[in-house]
Design a protein around this motif. Structure first.
Motif, PDB file in Angstrom:
ATOM      1  N   SER A 133       0.833  -1.199   0.000  1.00 54.20           N
ATOM      2  CA  SER A 133       0.000   0.000   0.000  1.00 54.20           C
ATOM      3  C   SER A 133       0.866   1.247   0.000  1.00 54.20           C
ATOM      4  O   SER A 133       2.014   1.208   0.438  1.00 54.20           O
ATOM      5  CB  SER A 133      -0.889   0.032   1.256  1.00 54.20           C
ATOM      6  OG  SER A 133      -1.665  -1.130   1.366  1.00 54.20           O
ATOM      7  N   ILE A 134       0.266   2.334  -0.433  1.00 51.37           N
ATOM      8  CA  ILE A 134       0.899   3.652  -0.370  1.00 51.37           C
ATOM      9  C   ILE A 134      -0.088   4.587   0.324  1.00 51.37           C
ATOM     10  O   ILE A 134      -1.268   4.624  -0.021  1.00 51.37           O
ATOM     11  CB  ILE A 134       1.204   4.210  -1.782  1.00 51.37           C
ATOM     12  CG1 ILE A 134       2.098   3.272  -2.580  1.00 51.37           C
ATOM     13  CG2 ILE A 134       1.814   5.619  -1.682  1.00 51.37           C
ATOM     14  CD1 ILE A 134       3.495   3.086  -2.027  1.00 51.37           C
ATOM     15  N   VAL A 135       0.408   5.339   1.294  1.00 48.39           N
ATOM     16  CA  VAL A 135      -0.381   6.378   1.950  1.00 48.39           C
ATOM     17  C   VAL A 135       0.476   7.635   1.927  1.00 48.39           C
ATOM     18  O   VAL A 135       1.635   7.604   2.337  1.00 48.39           O
ATOM     19  CB  VAL A 135      -0.754   5.993   3.403  1.00 48.39           C
ATOM     20  CG1 VAL A 135      -1.545   7.116   4.068  1.00 48.39           C
ATOM     21  CG2 VAL A 135      -1.536   4.681   3.434  1.00 48.39           C
ATOM     22  N   VAL A 136      -0.095   8.730   1.434  1.00 54.82           N
ATOM     23  CA  VAL A 136       0.625  10.001   1.359  1.00 54.82           C
ATOM     24  C   VAL A 136      -0.042  10.989   2.311  1.00 54.82           C
ATOM     25  O   VAL A 136      -1.274  11.125   2.318  1.00 54.82           O
ATOM     26  CB  VAL A 136       0.639  10.564  -0.080  1.00 54.82           C
ATOM     27  CG1 VAL A 136       1.411  11.876  -0.136  1.00 54.82           C
ATOM     28  CG2 VAL A 136       1.240   9.536  -1.052  1.00 54.82           C
ATOM     29  N   LEU A 137       0.788  11.663   3.101  1.00 49.80           N
ATOM     30  CA  LEU A 137       0.305  12.618   4.096  1.00 49.80           C
ATOM     31  C   LEU A 137       0.846  14.005   3.795  1.00 49.80           C
ATOM     32  O   LEU A 137       1.983  14.157   3.350  1.00 49.80           O
ATOM     33  CB  LEU A 137       0.794  12.211   5.495  1.00 49.80           C
ATOM     34  CG  LEU A 137       0.614  10.752   5.902  1.00 49.80           C
ATOM     35  CD1 LEU A 137       1.238  10.503   7.263  1.00 49.80           C
ATOM     36  CD2 LEU A 137      -0.847  10.367   5.878  1.00 49.80           C
ATOM     37  N   ASP A 138       0.039  15.031   4.083  1.00 44.35           N
ATOM     38  CA  ASP A 138       0.536  16.403   3.969  1.00 44.35           C
ATOM     39  C   ASP A 138       1.265  16.798   5.257  1.00 44.35           C
ATOM     40  O   ASP A 138       1.405  15.987   6.175  1.00 44.35           O
ATOM     41  CB  ASP A 138      -0.590  17.378   3.603  1.00 44.35           C
ATOM     42  CG  ASP A 138      -1.641  17.559   4.688  1.00 44.35           C
ATOM     43  OD1 ASP A 138      -1.436  17.131   5.851  1.00 44.35           O
ATOM     44  OD2 ASP A 138      -2.685  18.161   4.378  1.00 44.35           O
ATOM     45  N   GLU A 139       1.713  18.034   5.320  1.00 43.57           N
ATOM     46  CA  GLU A 139       2.500  18.505   6.465  1.00 43.57           C
ATOM     47  C   GLU A 139       1.734  18.492   7.785  1.00 43.57           C
ATOM     48  O   GLU A 139       2.317  18.498   8.850  1.00 43.57           O
ATOM     49  CB  GLU A 139       3.020  19.928   6.231  1.00 43.57           C
ATOM     50  CG  GLU A 139       3.986  20.066   5.085  1.00 43.57           C
ATOM     51  CD  GLU A 139       3.301  20.510   3.791  1.00 43.57           C
ATOM     52  OE1 GLU A 139       2.096  20.200   3.569  1.00 43.57           O
ATOM     53  OE2 GLU A 139       3.980  21.159   2.986  1.00 43.57           O
ATOM     54  N   LYS A 140       0.397  18.470   7.699  1.00 46.70           N
ATOM     55  CA  LYS A 140      -0.432  18.462   8.906  1.00 46.70           C
ATOM     56  C   LYS A 140      -0.822  17.041   9.326  1.00 46.70           C
ATOM     57  O   LYS A 140      -1.593  16.861  10.259  1.00 46.70           O
ATOM     58  CB  LYS A 140      -1.690  19.302   8.683  1.00 46.70           C
ATOM     59  CG  LYS A 140      -1.393  20.786   8.443  1.00 46.70           C
ATOM     60  CD  LYS A 140      -2.649  21.528   8.052  1.00 46.70           C
ATOM     61  CE  LYS A 140      -2.907  21.186   6.614  1.00 46.70           C
ATOM     62  NZ  LYS A 140      -3.943  21.839   5.923  1.00 46.70           N
ATOM     63  N   GLY A 141      -0.309  16.046   8.604  1.00 47.71           N
ATOM     64  CA  GLY A 141      -0.632  14.661   8.928  1.00 47.71           C
ATOM     65  C   GLY A 141      -1.963  14.198   8.389  1.00 47.71           C
ATOM     66  O   GLY A 141      -2.502  13.179   8.815  1.00 47.71           O
ATOM     67  N   GLU A 142      -2.507  14.923   7.410  1.00 47.98           N
ATOM     68  CA  GLU A 142      -3.774  14.534   6.797  1.00 47.98           C
ATOM     69  C   GLU A 142      -3.498  13.622   5.615  1.00 47.98           C
ATOM     70  O   GLU A 142      -2.578  13.858   4.826  1.00 47.98           O
ATOM     71  CB  GLU A 142      -4.530  15.772   6.326  1.00 47.98           C
ATOM     72  CG  GLU A 142      -5.905  15.454   5.766  1.00 47.98           C
ATOM     73  CD  GLU A 142      -6.678  16.715   5.410  1.00 47.98           C
ATOM     74  OE1 GLU A 142      -7.039  16.862   4.216  1.00 47.98           O
ATOM     75  OE2 GLU A 142      -6.912  17.534   6.322  1.00 47.98           O
TER      76      GLU A 142
END
Length: 168
Positions: A133-142
């Motif tokens: 799997s791949i999960v990408v997060l922004d700088e706020k952890g979203e």
């Protein structure tokens, strides 16, 4: 429960990946020096979670190589390669391959990452390992992008993950 395949045979995880728009679940993983790290340690950075069953398989190894190559052009971004492989095996692989732009992390101690992200296989020959799997997060952890690879022997869609990251 999510269903994927391994060479065409159905296997299942304990649940579904975190939803896009949700806050990423916290985790604690083990670094190659056996120290602990958590999601909080990457606060303020974009994060790619490259999750896979074992670095000792061709497809998993290739995903680490590909993200290592891409990581050099990503600003304010960390790529975390996560499996249940022992840190010693992860370090051996990185040393042999010259991998130095991604962080290898292990969920071998208690499996909390696999539970939090719902990627632990509950049946089949890979039972107790993680689904690719791949999960990408922004700088706020979203969570801004997810992919659970439908056929475990296939590589993830690198371009889609990197596009989501760059568009964030």
């Amino acid at each position: 429960m999510a269903t994927v395949t391994l060479k065409g045979n159905a296997i299942h995880t304990i649940g579904d990946l975190p939803a896009v728009g949700s806050q990423a679940p916290e985790f604690q993983l083990t670094k190659n020096d056996l120290s602990a790290t958590s999601l909080a340690d990457y606060k303020g950075q974009k994060v790619i979670l490259n999750i896979f069953p074992s670095v000792d398989t061709g497809t998993c190894a290739q995903s680490v190589r590909e993200f290592n190559k891409e990581a050099t052009s990503l600003s304010n971004t960390v790529v975390l390669c996560i499996s249940k492989d022992l840190p010693f095996a992860q370090a051996r692989f990185c040393g042999a391959e010259g991998i130095d732009k991604v962080e290898m992390l292990s969920d071998f101690r208690n499996g909390n990452f696999g539970e939090a992200y719902q990627v632990t296989f509950i049946d089949g020959p890979l039972e107790a390992l993680h689904s690719r799997s791949i999960v990408v997060l922004d700088e706020k952890g979203e969570v801004i992008h997810t992919e659970q690879v439908a056929e475990t022997v296939d590589e993830p869609d690198y371009a889609s993950a990197l596009k989501a990251l760059r568009d964030a």
